[in-house]
Write an enzyme that holds these catalytic residues in place. Structure first.
Site, PDB file in Angstrom:
ATOM      1  N   ASP A  50      46.773  20.172   7.300  1.00 33.50           N
ATOM      2  CA  ASP A  50      46.857  21.319   6.378  1.00 33.50           C
ATOM      3  C   ASP A  50      46.432  22.602   7.094  1.00 33.50           C
ATOM      4  OD1 ASP A  50      44.156  20.760   6.484  1.00 33.50           O
ATOM      5  OD2 ASP A  50      43.828  20.882   4.314  1.00 33.50           O
ATOM      6  N   ASP A  69      48.232  15.299   5.820  1.00 35.37           N
ATOM      7  CA  ASP A  69      47.045  15.700   5.066  1.00 35.37           C
ATOM      8  C   ASP A  69      47.356  15.848   3.589  1.00 35.37           C
ATOM      9  OD1 ASP A  69      44.812  15.875   6.692  1.00 35.37           O
ATOM     10  OD2 ASP A  69      45.154  17.962   7.257  1.00 35.37           O
ATOM     11  N   GLU A 128      34.762  15.839  12.546  1.00 35.80           N
ATOM     12  CA  GLU A 128      34.969  17.225  12.978  1.00 35.80           C
ATOM     13  C   GLU A 128      33.644  17.955  13.118  1.00 35.80           C
ATOM     14  OE1 GLU A 128      38.063  19.432  10.982  1.00 35.80           O
ATOM     15  OE2 GLU A 128      37.441  21.319  11.903  1.00 35.80           O
TER      16      GLU A 128
END
Ligand code: KIV
Length: 271
Positions: A49, A88, A186
């Site tokens: 995304d 996503d 992440e």
């Protein structure tokens, strides 16, 4: 190889089986030509995304819609024959209930041909991940910095330092126990990512999470130097395509203005 001898696309089970083996190569793609380039090398091709920020100039991923993801997912699918295609789930398409998540995940997979969906969140999303995986929707988790949550996380900060370490660990565990086939870590400290990777039975795919993850992912426009408005610390640029493009466009403009282009070889004769 498939029964016919031609190479088949990797599946989420193939990715799951790469735990602890050769590092998993993952890159994003948003268009057919870039998907073709990425698919030649990547085990996992992600329609992220991040497309909202990278290709549509949005300030965050929050404005990305199902329709936008489907359009880009379809484009990427046309260029993807080897890698495992993951798409996503955009903000607002899965958080309300497991049923909402299933409806939208099934639509993403049906309309794009993606083999799996990725969604953000750990403990809070475990029930949803369990619901999806029990209904034939392979799920890739995403914990640590979850960009769809920047308004509650307070920006794009490193996650899991100090007292926050246990939270990120619990999120990663929850995603794995709920049945995800892999998980993106992440922007978490390298030591924590190594600990998570050692503990989890599923592969971790890091972005800003150090070298000990089971694989790495980067946004393709970042690593090609095509998106160069800013450069996060975890990005390594392997090319300088934006610089090359600026220089090419400036040369074109100069040649048009001086009538150096088109040259005889670009011109059609009258007869
Ligand atoms: O949206 C995206 O591109 C991602 C990757 C950076 C993991 O989620």
């Amino acid at each position: 190889m498939s029964a016919s001898g031609s190479e088949r696309a990797k599946t989420p089970s193939d990715i799951r089986a790469m735990k602890g083996g050769a590092p998993i190569v993952c890159l994003t793609a948003y268009t057919t030509p870039v998907a073709r380039l990425v698919d030649a090398e990547a085990d996992l091709v992600l329609v992220g995304d991040s497309v909202g920020m990278v290709l549509h100039g949005m300030d965050s991923t929050l404005g990305v819609t199902m329709e936008l993801m489907i359009l880009h997912g379809q484009a990427v699918a046309r260029g993807c024959t080897r890698g495992c295609l993951v798409i996503d789930m955009p903000f607002g398409s899965y958080e309300e209930s497991p049923e909402q998540a299933f409806r939208n995940a099934a639509r993403l997979m049906r309309e794009t041909g993606a083999a799996a969906v990725k969604l953000e969140g750990g403990v809070a999303m475990a029930e949803t991940i369990r619901f999806l995986t029990a209904r034939s929707v392979p799920v890739m988790g995403h914990v640590g910095l979850t960009p769809q949550a920047i308004n509650t996380l307070g920006g794009y900060k490193v996650q899991g330092r100090g007292a926050d370490r246990a939270r990120v660990m619990a999120d990663a565990r929850a995603v794995a126990e709920a049945g995800a086939f892999s998980v993106v870590l992440e922007k978490v400290p390298a030591g924590l990512a190594a600990e998570v990777t050692a503990e989890l039975a599923i592969p971790t795919v890091g972005i800003g999470a150090g070298v000990d993850c089971d694989g790495q992912v980067l946004v393709v426009d970042d690593m090609l130097g095509l998106f160069d408005a800013f450069k996060p610390k975890f990005v390594k640029r392997y090319a300088t395509l934006a610089e090359d493009a600026r220089s090419a466009i400036a040369s074109y403009a100069q040649e048009v203005r001086t009538r150096a282009f088109p040259a005889p070889e670009h011109i059609f004769a009258d007869e």
